[in-house]
Design a protein around this motif. Structure first.
Motif, PDB file in Angstrom:
ATOM      1  N   SER A 113       0.835  -1.194   0.000  1.00  0.00           N
ATOM      2  CA  SER A 113       0.000   0.000   0.000  1.00  0.00           C
ATOM      3  C   SER A 113       0.873   1.249   0.000  1.00  0.00           C
ATOM      4  CB  SER A 113      -0.915   0.002   1.228  1.00  0.00           C
ATOM      5  OG  SER A 113      -1.638   1.211   1.319  1.00  0.00           O
ATOM      6  N   PRO A 114       0.685   2.165  -0.964  1.00  0.00           N
ATOM      7  CA  PRO A 114       1.405   3.451  -0.915  1.00  0.00           C
ATOM      8  C   PRO A 114       0.798   4.360   0.141  1.00  0.00           C
ATOM      9  CG  PRO A 114      -0.070   3.390  -2.794  1.00  0.00           C
ATOM     10  CD  PRO A 114      -0.147   2.031  -2.170  1.00  0.00           C
ATOM     11  N   PHE A 115       1.605   5.264   0.660  1.00  0.00           N
ATOM     12  CA  PHE A 115       1.126   6.175   1.696  1.00  0.00           C
ATOM     13  C   PHE A 115       1.839   7.512   1.552  1.00  0.00           C
ATOM     14  CE2 PHE A 115       4.856   4.132   3.445  1.00  0.00           C
ATOM     15  CZ  PHE A 115       5.528   5.152   4.075  1.00  0.00           C
ATOM     16  N   ALA A 116       1.243   8.523   2.147  1.00  0.00           N
ATOM     17  CA  ALA A 116       1.824   9.870   2.182  1.00  0.00           C
ATOM     18  C   ALA A 116       1.768  10.358   3.622  1.00  0.00           C
ATOM     19  CB  ALA A 116       1.062  10.819   1.265  1.00  0.00           C
ATOM     20  N   PHE A 117       2.906  10.794   4.131  1.00  0.00           N
ATOM     21  CA  PHE A 117       3.022  11.276   5.500  1.00  0.00           C
ATOM     22  C   PHE A 117       3.329  12.765   5.486  1.00  0.00           C
ATOM     23  CE2 PHE A 117       3.943   7.164   7.877  1.00  0.00           C
ATOM     24  CZ  PHE A 117       2.849   7.315   8.710  1.00  0.00           C
ATOM     25  N   SER A 118       2.782  13.463   6.476  1.00  0.00           N
ATOM     26  CA  SER A 118       3.140  14.862   6.674  1.00  0.00           C
ATOM     27  C   SER A 118       2.697  15.285   8.068  1.00  0.00           C
ATOM     28  CB  SER A 118       2.482  15.764   5.634  1.00  0.00           C
ATOM     29  OG  SER A 118       2.853  17.115   5.844  1.00  0.00           O
ATOM     30  N   THR A 119       3.431  16.221   8.614  1.00  0.00           N
ATOM     31  CA  THR A 119       3.036  16.837   9.882  1.00  0.00           C
ATOM     32  C   THR A 119       2.148  18.033   9.589  1.00  0.00           C
ATOM     33  OG1 THR A 119       5.101  16.132  10.914  1.00  0.00           O
ATOM     34  CG2 THR A 119       3.870  17.870  12.002  1.00  0.00           C
ATOM     35  N   ALA A 120       1.030  18.110  10.276  1.00  0.00           N
ATOM     36  CA  ALA A 120       0.075  19.188  10.020  1.00  0.00           C
ATOM     37  C   ALA A 120      -0.511  19.658  11.341  1.00  0.00           C
ATOM     38  CB  ALA A 120      -1.039  18.726   9.075  1.00  0.00           C
ATOM     39  N   ALA A 121      -0.979  20.892  11.331  1.00  0.00           N
ATOM     40  CA  ALA A 121      -1.717  21.439  12.469  1.00  0.00           C
ATOM     41  C   ALA A 121      -3.189  21.157  12.264  1.00  0.00           C
ATOM     42  CB  ALA A 121      -1.467  22.937  12.607  1.00  0.00           C
ATOM     43  N   VAL A 122      -3.816  20.527  13.230  1.00  0.00           N
ATOM     44  CA  VAL A 122      -5.243  20.196  13.163  1.00  0.00           C
ATOM     45  C   VAL A 122      -6.000  21.235  13.967  1.00  0.00           C
ATOM     46  CG1 VAL A 122      -6.983  18.408  13.499  1.00  0.00           C
ATOM     47  CG2 VAL A 122      -4.618  17.765  13.038  1.00  0.00           C
ATOM     48  N   VAL A 123      -6.887  21.969  13.277  1.00  0.00           N
ATOM     49  CA  VAL A 123      -7.630  23.055  13.905  1.00  0.00           C
ATOM     50  C   VAL A 123      -9.098  22.662  13.955  1.00  0.00           C
ATOM     51  CG1 VAL A 123      -8.170  25.519  13.852  1.00  0.00           C
ATOM     52  CG2 VAL A 123      -5.992  24.687  12.909  1.00  0.00           C
ATOM     53  N   PRO A 124      -9.716  22.611  15.140  1.00  0.00           N
ATOM     54  CA  PRO A 124     -11.149  22.293  15.196  1.00  0.00           C
ATOM     55  C   PRO A 124     -11.974  23.454  14.667  1.00  0.00           C
ATOM     56  CG  PRO A 124     -10.338  22.833  17.379  1.00  0.00           C
ATOM     57  CD  PRO A 124      -9.129  22.815  16.470  1.00  0.00           C
ATOM     58  N   LEU A 125     -13.003  23.129  13.900  1.00  0.00           N
ATOM     59  CA  LEU A 125     -13.893  24.138  13.339  1.00  0.00           C
ATOM     60  C   LEU A 125     -15.248  24.038  14.003  1.00  0.00           C
ATOM     61  CD1 LEU A 125     -13.082  23.854   9.533  1.00  0.00           C
ATOM     62  CD2 LEU A 125     -12.165  25.468  11.185  1.00  0.00           C
ATOM     63  N   LYS A 126     -15.837  25.174  14.263  1.00  0.00           N
ATOM     64  CA  LYS A 126     -17.165  25.220  14.859  1.00  0.00           C
ATOM     65  C   LYS A 126     -18.179  25.529  13.777  1.00  0.00           C
ATOM     66  CE  LYS A 126     -19.783  27.276  18.624  1.00  0.00           C
ATOM     67  NZ  LYS A 126     -19.836  28.331  19.645  1.00  0.00           N
ATOM     68  N   GLN A 127     -19.225  24.703  13.730  1.00  0.00           N
ATOM     69  CA  GLN A 127     -20.220  24.884  12.670  1.00  0.00           C
ATOM     70  C   GLN A 127     -21.066  26.131  12.885  1.00  0.00           C
ATOM     71  OE1 GLN A 127     -22.436  21.250  12.515  1.00  0.00           O
ATOM     72  NE2 GLN A 127     -20.713  20.061  11.743  1.00  0.00           N
ATOM     73  N   ASP A 128     -21.405  26.438  14.128  1.00  0.00           N
ATOM     74  CA  ASP A 128     -22.230  27.611  14.440  1.00  0.00           C
ATOM     75  C   ASP A 128     -21.418  28.548  15.320  1.00  0.00           C
ATOM     76  OD1 ASP A 128     -24.156  29.447  14.853  1.00  0.00           O
ATOM     77  OD2 ASP A 128     -25.556  28.132  15.917  1.00  0.00           O
ATOM     78  N   GLY A 129     -20.865  29.588  14.727  1.00  0.00           N
ATOM     79  CA  GLY A 129     -20.019  30.491  15.495  1.00  0.00           C
ATOM     80  C   GLY A 129     -20.782  31.520  16.305  1.00  0.00           C
ATOM     81  N   ALA A 130     -22.113  31.608  16.128  1.00  0.00           N
ATOM     82  CA  ALA A 130     -22.865  32.643  16.830  1.00  0.00           C
ATOM     83  C   ALA A 130     -23.290  32.223  18.222  1.00  0.00           C
ATOM     84  CB  ALA A 130     -24.105  33.025  16.024  1.00  0.00           C
ATOM     85  N   LYS A 131     -23.308  30.924  18.488  1.00  0.00           N
ATOM     86  CA  LYS A 131     -23.783  30.433  19.771  1.00  0.00           C
ATOM     87  C   LYS A 131     -22.659  29.747  20.510  1.00  0.00           C
ATOM     88  CE  LYS A 131     -28.470  29.639  18.031  1.00  0.00           C
ATOM     89  NZ  LYS A 131     -29.544  28.620  17.863  1.00  0.00           N
TER      90      LYS A 131
END
Length: 401
Positions: free
Chosen positions: A151-169
Motif C-alpha cells: 500500500s502506498p502512503f503519504a506522510f506529513s506533519t500538520a496542524a489540526v484546527v477544530p472548526l465550529k459549525q455555528d459560530g454565533a452560539k
C-alpha cells in the motif's frame, strides 16, 4: 529364537507391571468416578471451544485444569505412589512449559502486530521528493506470494484546527464563540493553562482504502471498521478524516464535526519560498482511531491518499510504500531484495529496526525490575513492562501534555 524372545518380553512386561502398577487396588469409588467423568467432559469441552476459535482465556484454562485433575486421579488409582508423583510432576512441568511458550509467543505476536500497524513490516522509501513510480512498485511486488498487501502512503506533519459549525452560539460545554474550552487546572500540575481545543500538531497519513484494507489491523483501527469511509473530496462531499481517539478528545471534536489541516509550504532554498502561504483544507471527521498504542491514538490521523497528495505535495507522489508480509521474521531478507531490485536511491526499513528503541526500553525496564528493590514484587514488574511498551499509560499522559 522366537520363543526365547517372547519369554524375554513377557518377563520385561511382568517386571514393569510390578514396578509401575499398584497391587491390591480396589474398584474406584462413586465420587472418584464422578469427578473423573466431569474432568474428562470439561477437558473435551474446553479443547473443542479452543479449536473452534473462541477468543477467551477460560476454555484453554478449564481444559488444562480438568486434564490435570483427570491425570492425577488415574495416576493415583493405577500407579505406585512414587511413579504416580513422577508422572504427575512430569505432566505438570510440560503444562507449565506449554503455557509459558503460549504466553510469550502471544505477547510477541501482539507486539509485532501493534508495532507494524503504522508502516507495515517493510517500508520502502526513496531519497529525495520524487517517489512517483509507486504504481509500478505495487504492481510488481503486490502479487508476490510472500506479500499480504502493498500500500502506498503519504506522510506529513500538520496542524489540526477544530472548526465550529455555528459560530454565533456558545457550545453547551462552555466553549466561547471561537470554540475554545478553558482547561480545568484543579487536577493539573502545570503552571500554564492548557486549551484542549487549541490547534494540535499531528501526524497525518494518506492511504488508499482499497490497498490499505489488505494490511492486517488497518481496518480494525477504525471504530466502525470500514476503511472506505475515508473518502476523497468530490462535488457533493468534502474529504474525510479519521482522527485518533485521544487526538479527537484533545481537540474537542466528534464524528460529524469538521477540522482544518494546515500544512506549511515546502522550502526549496529560495527567497520566494519563505513568502509562500501554508496550504490548508477542511475535512469532515467520519470515524475515530483506536490503534491500541497510546502515542498513535494521540497524534495520528488518516485521510485518503489523493486528498493527502493534493494537500501535502500538490502532485501525484507518495512518501513510500508499506508491505505486510506473511512471515514477519523474513522482513530483513525481503527488504534487501526489494532495494536490490529497485536500484540506488531507495531504502527499506523493517518493523524490527523501527522498534529497536522500544526493545532497548524493554531491556532497561527489565533490568530495573530485576535489580531495584522497589520493583521486586510481581505487580511492580508488570508496571515496568507496561511502561516500556508503546501503549503505556505514561505515554498517554505525555501525549495529553
Amino acid at each position: 529364537m522366537a520363543a526365547r524372545s517372547s519369554r524375554r518380553w513377557a518377563l520385561i512386561a511382568l517386571v514393569a507391571r510390578r514396578m509401575l502398577l499398584r497391587e491390591g487396588r480396589r474398584g474406584p469409588g462413586k465420587t472418584s468416578r464422578t469427578v473423573l467423568r466431569v474432568a474428562v467432559v470439561l477437558a473435551l469441552a474446553g479443547a473443542a471451544a479452543t479449536l473452534l476459535g473462541v477468543r477467551a482465556v477460560t476454555p484453554p484454562l478449564v481444559a488444562g485444569m480438568a486434564s490435570l485433575v483427570a491425570v492425577g486421579l488415574l495416576c493415583a488409582r493405577h500407579l505406585m505412589p512414587a511413579v504416580a508423583v513422577a508422572v504427575f510432576g512430569t505432566g505438570l512441568g510440560c503444562a507449565a512449559l506449554i503455557t509459558v511458550l503460549g504466553v510469550t509467543s502471544g505477547f510477541e505476536r501482539e507486539l509485532v502486530g501493534r508495532l507494524s500497524k503504522i508502516g507495515g513490516h517493510v517500508t520502502l522509501t526513496e531519497y529525495g521528493l520524487d517517489f512517483d513510480e509507486y504504481p509500478q512498485v505495487v504492481a510488481r511486488w503486490g502479487p508476490d506470494p510472500r506479500v499480504l498487501a502493498a500500500s502506498p502512503f503519504a506522510f506529513s506533519t500538520a496542524a489540526v484546527v477544530p472548526l465550529k459549525q455555528d459560530g454565533a452560539k456558545d457550545r453547551a460545554d462552555g466553549a466561547g464563540p471561537e470554540g475554545h474550552v478553558p482547561e480545568d487546572m484543579s487536577q493539573e500540575t502545570h503552571t500554564r493553562p492548557i486549551d484542549r481545543n487549541a490547534p494540535v500538531i499531528a501526524l497525518v497519513k494518506g492511504v488508499d482504502p482499497a490497498l490499505a484494507a489488505g494490511l492486517p489491523g488497518t481496518a480494525a483501527m477504525l471504530r466502525a471498521g470500514d476503511l472506505t469511509k475515508v473518502r476523497p473530496g468530490d462535488v457533493r462531499h468534502g474529504p474525510a478524516i479519521a482522527l485518533g481517539s485521544r487526538l479527537a478528545e484533545r481537540l474537542g471534536v466528534a464524528v460529524g464535526d469538521s477540522v482544518r489541516l494546515v500544512v506549511p509550504a515546502e522550502l526549496d532554498g529560495t527567497a520566494a519560498a519563505m513568502m509562500r502561504p501554508p496550504r490548508h483544507g477542511e475535512y469532515e471527521v467520519v470515524d475515530l482511531l483506536d490503534t491500541g498504542v497510546g502515542d498513535y491514538d494521540a497524534s495520528l490521523a488518516l485521510v485518503h491518499l489523493s486528498a493527502a497528495q493534493a494537500l501535502f505535495f500538490a502532485e501525484r507522489r507518495v512518501s513510500g510504500v508499506e508491505f505486510a508480509l506473511r512471515e514477519p521474521d523474513s522482513a530483513s531478507a525481503f527488504a534487501q531484495e526489494v532495494v536490490a531490485a529497485m536500484g540506488e536511491g531507495f531504502r527499506a526499513t523493517t518493523w524490527s529496526s523501527r522498534a529497536r528503541t522500544c526493545w532497548r526500553g524493554c531491556g532497561r525496564s527489565a533490568r530495573r525490575c530485576r535489580w531495584s528493590s522497589a520493583c521486586s514484587r510481581w505487580w511492580r514488574r508488570r508496571r515496568c513492562w507496561r511502561a516500556c511498551c508503546c501503549w503505556s499509560g505514561a505515554s498517554a499522559r505525555r501525549s495529553r501534555r
